[in-house]
Enzyme design. Sequence first.
Site, PDB file in Angstrom:
ATOM      1  N   ALA A  15       0.831  -1.205   0.000  1.00 55.02           N
ATOM      2  CA  ALA A  15       0.000   0.000   0.000  1.00 55.02           C
ATOM      3  C   ALA A  15       0.870   1.261   0.000  1.00 55.02           C
ATOM      4  O   ALA A  15       1.782   1.376  -0.815  1.00 55.02           O
ATOM      5  CB  ALA A  15      -0.971  -0.045   1.178  1.00 55.02           C
ATOM      6  N   SER A  16       0.631   2.182   0.932  1.00 54.87           N
ATOM      7  CA  SER A  16       1.284   3.495   0.867  1.00 54.87           C
ATOM      8  C   SER A  16       2.770   3.480   1.179  1.00 54.87           C
ATOM      9  O   SER A  16       3.447   4.490   0.950  1.00 54.87           O
ATOM     10  CB  SER A  16       0.575   4.482   1.793  1.00 54.87           C
ATOM     11  OG  SER A  16      -0.630   4.909   1.212  1.00 54.87           O
ATOM     12  N   ILE A  17       3.300   2.358   1.666  1.00 57.15           N
ATOM     13  CA  ILE A  17       4.758   2.264   1.782  1.00 57.15           C
ATOM     14  C   ILE A  17       5.387   2.360   0.394  1.00 57.15           C
ATOM     15  O   ILE A  17       6.552   2.724   0.249  1.00 57.15           O
ATOM     16  CB  ILE A  17       5.178   0.974   2.510  1.00 57.15           C
ATOM     17  CG1 ILE A  17       4.567   0.932   3.911  1.00 57.15           C
ATOM     18  CG2 ILE A  17       6.702   0.883   2.631  1.00 57.15           C
ATOM     19  CD1 ILE A  17       4.815  -0.382   4.653  1.00 57.15           C
ATOM     20  N   SER A  18       4.589   2.073  -0.642  1.00 60.08           N
ATOM     21  CA  SER A  18       5.056   2.220  -2.023  1.00 60.08           C
ATOM     22  C   SER A  18       5.573   3.625  -2.301  1.00 60.08           C
ATOM     23  O   SER A  18       6.410   3.819  -3.199  1.00 60.08           O
ATOM     24  CB  SER A  18       3.919   1.913  -3.002  1.00 60.08           C
ATOM     25  OG  SER A  18       3.350   0.645  -2.783  1.00 60.08           O
ATOM     26  N   LYS A  19       5.073   4.609  -1.574  1.00 56.38           N
ATOM     27  CA  LYS A  19       5.526   5.988  -1.774  1.00 56.38           C
ATOM     28  C   LYS A  19       7.025   6.128  -1.529  1.00 56.38           C
ATOM     29  O   LYS A  19       7.678   6.991  -2.126  1.00 56.38           O
ATOM     30  CB  LYS A  19       4.747   6.940  -0.862  1.00 56.38           C
ATOM     31  CG  LYS A  19       3.269   7.075  -1.223  1.00 56.38           C
ATOM     32  CD  LYS A  19       2.543   7.980  -0.249  1.00 56.38           C
ATOM     33  CE  LYS A  19       1.105   8.227  -0.678  1.00 56.38           C
ATOM     34  NZ  LYS A  19       0.259   7.010  -0.628  1.00 56.38           N
TER      35      LYS A  19
END
Length: 310
Positions: free
Chosen positions: A45-49
């Site tokens: 999820a937002s760790i992809s950022k």
Amino acid sequence: MAISLTRGVLLLAHGDDLVLEQVGGVADDTSGGVPCTRATRFQIASISKQMTAVAVLLLAERKALDLADPVARWLPRTPAHWSGITLHHLLTHTSGIGHWSDYPMIDLAGPADPDDLLATFAAGAPLFAPGAGWSYSSPGYVLLSRVVERAADRPYGTVLDEEVFGPLGMTGSFAGTPVDRAEVAVGHEDGRPVPSWDLDVVNQGTGDVWCTGPDLLTWLDVPRRGRLLTADSVAAMTTRHALTPRDGEAYGYGCFLGPLAGEPAVHHSGYNLGFKSLAVWLPESDRRLVLLTNQAEVDPALASAALAAR
């Protein structure tokens, strides 16, 4: 509390030693009950950022782009109210571009035309002038992934494969729809399998990466050991560029910087439909924590208990 993970992987390392490992539950009960293992890939999820931020920093090191570049240099047909937005603003959530709740017309799970998606972002009114505030923005990181594609002249997923995952030895990691890949977890909400959000267009650069637990533990060596990036880029990534609403917390490039378990921490969490994730590095005690689960309902005290137990 007892540390018990229903579905997923929980890893805690102290220095280079793995001191806690829990792997349990079912990765895919739509195929006869495939169990979670160390090789299971989860949506982070937002760790992809963080991967997006590192891709931007790598291109900046090569002078392929500059963090002070206006977004209009890289993206076509940008609206006038984006004229002051730079890549730095997008990286730090200080652009004034909204979050998903500000674009209720976007279906996070449905297919989308890339140009239509950008047009929808562009039509939204800014929350504030660039640099005048802080507001978490997944659409801002979608824009950054498009900038990476243009600056690198390659598809975004290919950039991550060749420039990030490959050099780090993250062989179980990839971006986008799994297609026919093996050992991929299925997300669950309320104990039932749920369909994935779109990872090829709508969530590109902001929530599109899959990782194994060990791969995500390796990822934390980017800030910890300065792997992949120069010292200056690591410093830029972990600088407190903008304060968030939470007490003592700031945002760097793709990471939150603030206290966890009584220590300064570099961290990020994530939620995609059916998945929860957390990646934490505590520099003072040199501990790294990774939590990946394909179940939305997770005890919020689980990570704190793991850190407290070791």
